[in-house]
Scaffold this motif. Structure first.
Motif, PDB file in Angstrom:
ATOM      1  N   ASN A 229       0.853  -1.196   0.000  1.00 44.85           N
ATOM      2  CA  ASN A 229       0.000   0.000   0.000  1.00 44.85           C
ATOM      3  C   ASN A 229       0.884   1.239   0.000  1.00 44.85           C
ATOM      4  N   ASP A 231       0.520   4.255  -0.762  1.00 43.67           N
ATOM      5  CA  ASP A 231      -0.059   5.548  -0.398  1.00 43.67           C
ATOM      6  C   ASP A 231      -0.380   5.659   1.087  1.00 43.67           C
ATOM      7  N   GLN A 262       7.970   1.197  -8.627  1.00 39.25           N
ATOM      8  CA  GLN A 262       6.752   1.988  -8.490  1.00 39.25           C
ATOM      9  C   GLN A 262       5.602   1.024  -8.157  1.00 39.25           C
ATOM     10  N   ASP A 264       2.309  -0.851  -7.194  1.00 38.88           N
ATOM     11  CA  ASP A 264       0.882  -0.563  -7.291  1.00 38.88           C
ATOM     12  C   ASP A 264       0.148  -1.887  -7.515  1.00 38.88           C
ATOM     13  N   ARG A 266      -2.252  -4.694  -8.206  1.00 36.78           N
ATOM     14  CA  ARG A 266      -3.616  -4.718  -8.712  1.00 36.78           C
ATOM     15  C   ARG A 266      -3.899  -6.088  -9.324  1.00 36.78           C
ATOM     16  N   ARG A 272      -7.837  -3.544  -2.507  1.00 37.34           N
ATOM     17  CA  ARG A 272      -7.094  -2.433  -1.916  1.00 37.34           C
ATOM     18  C   ARG A 272      -8.075  -1.401  -1.374  1.00 37.34           C
TER      19      ARG A 272
END
Length: 315
Positions: A229, A231, A262, A264, A266, A272
């Motif tokens: 995660n 962020d 990077q 992310d 998914r 998420r």
């Protein structure tokens, strides 16, 4: 300024000589008392006592487990005179000197990995009055600083703890072996049993494992950040990543995404959630449970909440 230094004498990356250097350095800036932990959970008692004595600062020397205990002691203390405001206003500030094998919390605050450099940065922060207020996570009645796990990752933490009790040294290789062994030999990968419930929304059913973050990264493998995660932030609510299945192909793809430059993660098997104030995990069979890298046994239900503006930290 009155301060208490809570020392874990078993901290893996410090020695008696380095502790003496740290004590002398801190005493050049504050009126310091030094207290040593003697058992698991003792740091909680020491931090609570320090806060209730009215000290201005609590410093930890140890790993993430020591930090977690101290934070829980502070958050359950009743300071003698200050009332009103947020807990960050009422409680002593926290400073963390990295002394464990991973030091995720200290590194997430931007402190260097080595204790000497971390001490220099904290001393500079004290001289300049530099601090920040951070939020915490809470799982039932216990606080955590950077992460929690329900399922696979907590079972891996348990394996590593058992290996360390047998004399093994905590290394990235040990964690990798524990992860592979847990995944292939000890996980029920075909029958997801976890449900995530949030107020005002439909539940997410049949989850296989859940990772909760209060900041990023989730952890480190040596110098490499692992970021389910990316962020997540001390300034926001909790972030969640759950896997619906633990199939080899989809799990491998998610792990690769977590390690990327990077990150992310998914995919159809990935759930998420970002900046969540509260949720509850319910399992149809007991699941391994960890907070800040400490295994806390098995649970069938855990309620998670975000605690904003909880502590002031020197960094």
């Amino acid at each position: 300024m009155r301060a208490v230094l809570v020392v874990n004498p078993k901290a893996t990356t410090t020695s008696e000589r380095s502790r003496d250097v740290l004590v002398r350095a801190l005493r050049s800036e504050v009126d310091l008392s030094v207290r040593y932990t003697r058992r698991r959970g003792h740091a909680t008692d020491l931090a609570r006592e320090a806060a209730e004595e009215g000290v201005d600062l609590v410093v930890t020397l140890g790993g993430d487990g020591t930090v977690n205990e101290v934070v829980n002691g502070l958050m359950t203390a009743e300071p003698p005179t200050v009332t009103g405001g947020t807990s960050a206003d009422r409680l002593p500030a926290l400073a963390t000197v990295p002394g464990g094998s991973t030091n995720v919390f200290a590194r997430a605050l931007g402190l260097p990995r080595e204790w000497a450099e971390g001490t220099s940065m904290i001393l500079e922060g004290l001289r300049l009055g530099r601090s920040r207020t951070i939020g915490l996570g809470r799982a039932d009645d216990r606080y955590f600083t950077f992460c929690a796990g329900f399922g696979l990752d907590a079972a891996v933490v348990h394996r590593v703890e058992m290996a360390r009790k047998r004399g093994r040294v905590s290394t990235p290789a040990l964690y990798l072996r524990a992860t592979v062994n847990q995944y292939f030999l000890a996980s029920d990968r075909r029958h997801p049993s976890i449900r995530l419930e949030r107020p005002g929304t439909e539940s997410e059913d049949e989850l296989a494992t859940v990772i909760i973050q209060n900041t990023a990264p989730w952890t480190y493998l040596g110098e490499r950040e692992i970021n389910p995660n990316p962020d997540a932030s001390f300034d926001l609510g909790l972030d969640v990543m759950a896997l619906r299945q633990l199939k080899v192909a989809s799990t491998s793809r998610t792990v690769t995404q977590m390690f990327s430059r990077q990150p992310d993660p998914r995919g159809r098997q990935v759930l998420r959630l970002h900046d969540v104030a509260e949720f509850t995990l319910v399992a149809s069979r007991p699941q391994a449970f960890q907070l800040d890298g400490d295994y806390l046994g098995q649970r069938e239900k855990v309620r998670f909440t975000s605690a904003p503006a909880a502590l002031r930290v020197i960094c």
